[in-house]
Design an enzyme around this catalytic site. Structure first.
Site, mmCIF file in Angstrom:
data_model
loop_
_atom_site.group_PDB
_atom_site.id
_atom_site.type_symbol
_atom_site.label_atom_id
_atom_site.label_comp_id
_atom_site.label_asym_id
_atom_site.label_seq_id
_atom_site.Cartn_x
_atom_site.Cartn_y
_atom_site.Cartn_z
ATOM 1 N N HIS A 173 0.823 -1.221 0.000
ATOM 2 C CA HIS A 173 0.000 0.000 0.000
ATOM 3 C C HIS A 173 0.859 1.276 0.000
ATOM 4 O O HIS A 173 0.355 2.338 -0.333
ATOM 5 C CB HIS A 173 -1.022 -0.007 1.136
ATOM 6 C CG HIS A 173 -0.431 0.105 2.495
ATOM 7 N ND1 HIS A 173 0.030 -0.978 3.176
ATOM 8 C CD2 HIS A 173 -0.226 1.169 3.278
ATOM 9 C CE1 HIS A 173 0.500 -0.577 4.339
ATOM 10 N NE2 HIS A 173 0.362 0.736 4.430
ATOM 11 N N LYS A 177 0.425 5.494 -2.222
ATOM 12 C CA LYS A 177 0.397 6.830 -1.615
ATOM 13 C C LYS A 177 0.693 7.901 -2.660
ATOM 14 O O LYS A 177 1.562 7.744 -3.506
ATOM 15 C CB LYS A 177 1.397 6.916 -0.458
ATOM 16 C CG LYS A 177 0.972 6.057 0.720
ATOM 17 C CD LYS A 177 1.840 6.315 1.917
ATOM 18 C CE LYS A 177 1.488 5.396 3.058
ATOM 19 N NZ LYS A 177 0.305 5.833 3.800
ATOM 20 N N GLU A 211 6.978 4.538 13.521
ATOM 21 C CA GLU A 211 5.621 4.450 14.064
ATOM 22 C C GLU A 211 5.666 4.744 15.554
ATOM 23 O O GLU A 211 6.655 4.414 16.219
ATOM 24 C CB GLU A 211 5.061 3.030 13.871
ATOM 25 C CG GLU A 211 4.909 2.614 12.429
ATOM 26 C CD GLU A 211 4.419 1.169 12.325
ATOM 27 O OE1 GLU A 211 3.247 0.986 12.029
ATOM 28 O OE2 GLU A 211 5.223 0.255 12.562
ATOM 29 N N ASP A 230 8.713 -7.288 8.170
ATOM 30 C CA ASP A 230 7.423 -6.602 8.143
ATOM 31 C C ASP A 230 7.490 -5.268 7.387
ATOM 32 O O ASP A 230 6.507 -4.848 6.805
ATOM 33 C CB ASP A 230 6.943 -6.374 9.590
ATOM 34 C CG ASP A 230 5.507 -5.900 9.653
ATOM 35 O OD1 ASP A 230 4.658 -6.531 8.995
ATOM 36 O OD2 ASP A 230 5.226 -4.894 10.337
ATOM 37 N N HIS A 235 8.042 -2.404 2.206
ATOM 38 C CA HIS A 235 7.784 -0.967 2.085
ATOM 39 C C HIS A 235 9.054 -0.134 1.867
ATOM 40 O O HIS A 235 9.131 0.678 0.947
ATOM 41 C CB HIS A 235 7.053 -0.436 3.320
ATOM 42 C CG HIS A 235 5.804 -1.192 3.661
ATOM 43 N ND1 HIS A 235 4.903 -1.593 2.709
ATOM 44 C CD2 HIS A 235 5.312 -1.620 4.842
ATOM 45 C CE1 HIS A 235 3.904 -2.233 3.302
ATOM 46 N NE2 HIS A 235 4.141 -2.269 4.592
#
Ligand code: NAD
Length: 476
Positions: A173, A177, A211, A230, A235
């Site tokens: 995802h 963006k 995060e 992860d 990403h």
């Protein structure tokens, strides 16, 4: 512009991802007029549920995750009418005939696998056996795409038994963006940046995905994965590729993905002294407690120095870092240019260098630091100021109200555009690079360094850049 009419089946249509992202995203596309009124969404999951209950479930999800302003009752009612539900067992025979009977001819067919990867093969096989998917059908698969090279290969092989690569949409995802796509627009739509976009003018590049949250309810999954699997393998790797790749000859799925693949293949192996792993830990809060595994050696933070062995980037390091329970929630790419080779100003502090920051969140946008004269009569004093372009300010709130990554990517699936999806060979190449790093940690029983929750990570991560006389862009 509306997309063609479609039937979209969401396997795992009652799950967390469907509830929080996929269904609210589809509603926003409907609200915007991009999802045509003839389109249909079919939830498919294990629970026995009738159509009315599923519609109520989706209505609640939309109301919870879409802004009130858009939950205009009439449009929401129309959207809800587009929904159906079928109970299927991915591993059994129940529900499949019924699903086959529901699919229409003459519309785009897409199947979103929003279920654990262990079910991908079972679903793919049944879509074929029950003649539900035709040769033009598209399937969308979620991360994690494999746990290492071997499992990713097996997953690719399983999907390839029933679907052609042109039908497979592997979602990352981050690629959906707005700013990520803007990175390509900025690089390849302007003359200003590309001539400087190389080792001769770029001192180094930083990619940060930080995060503030901990592992939350996903402790069990996360502890088997860790920050490297992860976040980095997918990403950060994608962001690195788009930043570092050569200009593709055209903006076409395979042209772009070929260039990304070359970057991954050019990555040098990372030496252990160029990586720092961390685990958040304080007396009140600890990763080990959150994952209920007091002996866990899994990292919740990783920072590393990476080299790309090609002409363009020889000698320019890429520093990557990502972690949970950090000081600030931010995803950004910082391109730090070199200082001018000679200063003509007496009072020049020698600190000046242009910096281009591409912010993915929060406040999607870019800013470029330039050196100017400090206004006023104080002589030729230089200061660095940002030329800020926050989309919300530059384009107005309405234009900056950009679609969420998921909704944009789902519309790309319907349009049949694979540019922003990972190709099978890309995913495998990324694992081929990460596997030896992770295997090295496991063989050495490498212990992550503790870091204070709400901090910038372990001190060793700061030292990683200090050693090179550089520093991370500060988290605020
Ligand atoms: P979830 O556990 O909330 O939902 C799982 C769904 O799969 C449910 O609808 C369930 O009914 C269905 N299901 C399970 N077994 C089934 C079977 N045998 N037959 C038919 N349906 C079955 O999971 P989730 O959080 O929605 O995640 C779905 C996938 O997306 C996972 O692969 C996950 O790793 C991935 N993912 C999730 C998130 C997220 O934020 N939740 C983010 C990225 C990726």
């Amino acid at each position: 512009i509306p997309v063609d009419p479609f039937d979209l089946v969401i396997f795992g249509g009652t799950g967390d991802l469907a509830r929080r992202k996929i269904l609210p995203g589809l509603y926003r596309r409907f609200w915007d007029g991009q999802m045509p009124p003839e389109a249909r969404i079919i939830g498919a999951a294990r629970s026995e549920m009738d159509e009315a209950s599923y519609r109520a479930f989706v209505r609640d999800a939309v109301t919870e995750f879409v802004s009130k302003r858009k939950c205009d009752s009439e449009l929401l009612d129309q959207f809800i009418e587009r929904l159906s539900y079928v109970a299927v067992d991915a591993r059994g025979e129940d529900g499949w005939e019924q699903l086959a009977g529901m699919m229409r001819d003459g519309v785009v067919k897409a199947y979103y696998f929003s279920v654990g990867p262990s079910l991908f093969g079972d679903i793919a096989e049944r879509l074929h056996r029950f003649k539900i998917a035709d040769d033009d059908a598209r399937i969308v698969v979620e991360k994690p795409f494999g746990h290492n090279l071997e499992t990713a290969r097996a997953l690719n092989a399983t999907l390839a038994r029933h679907f052609d690569e042109t039908q497979i949409y592997r979602i990352d995802h981050y690629l959906g963006k707005e700013t990520v796509q803007n990175l390509m627009a900025v690089r390849f739509g302007n003359m200003l940046f590309e001539p400087l976009w190389n080792a001769q003018y770029v001192d180094h590049i930083q990619i940060t995905v930080a995060e503030t949250v901990g592992v939350g309810g996903r402790g069990d999954y996360y502890d088997r994965s860790g920050a490297m699997r992860d976040m980095v393998q997918n990403h950060l790797m994608q962001l690195l590729c788009l930043t570092a790749m050569e200009p593709p000859s055209k903006f076409d799925p395979d042209a772009v993905r070929d260039e990304k693949l070359k970057v991954i293949r050019a990555l040098e192996p990372v030496e252990p002294h160029d990586i720092v792993r961390g685990q958040y830990r304080s007396k009140d809060e600890s990763y080990l407690v959150d994952v209920e595994n007091k002996d866990s050696l899994t990292e919740s933070f990783v920072a590393m120095k990476v080299h790309i062995a090609n002409w363009r980037w020889n000698g320019t390091p890429f520093y990557l870092r990502t972690g949970k329970r950090m000081k600030e929630r931010v995803s950004e790419i910082v391109v730090r240019f070199k200082e001018p080779p000679h200063s003509i100003f007496e009072e020049d502090t020698g600190q000046s260098a242009n910096e281009l920051t591409i912010r993915l969140q929060p406040n999607e946008g870019m800013d470029l630091t330039v050196t100017i004269k400090e206004p006023g009569p104080g002589g030729m004093r230089l200061i660095d100021v940002p030329l800020d372009m926050t989309f919300a300010e530059a384009l107005g709130e309405e234009a900056a109200d950009v679609p969420d990554a998921y909704e944009r990517l789902i519309m790309d699936v319907i349009r049949g555009n694979q540019t922003l999806f990972m190709r099978g060979d890309e995913v495998e190449a990324a694992w081929a690079w990460t596997d030896p790093i992770i295997n090295g940690w496991e063989a050495r029983e490498d212990k992550p360094k503790p870091y204070e929750p709400g901090s910038t990570g372990p001190e060793e991560a700061l030292i990683l850049l200090h050693k090179d006389e550089r520093r991370w862009r500060e988290l605020r």
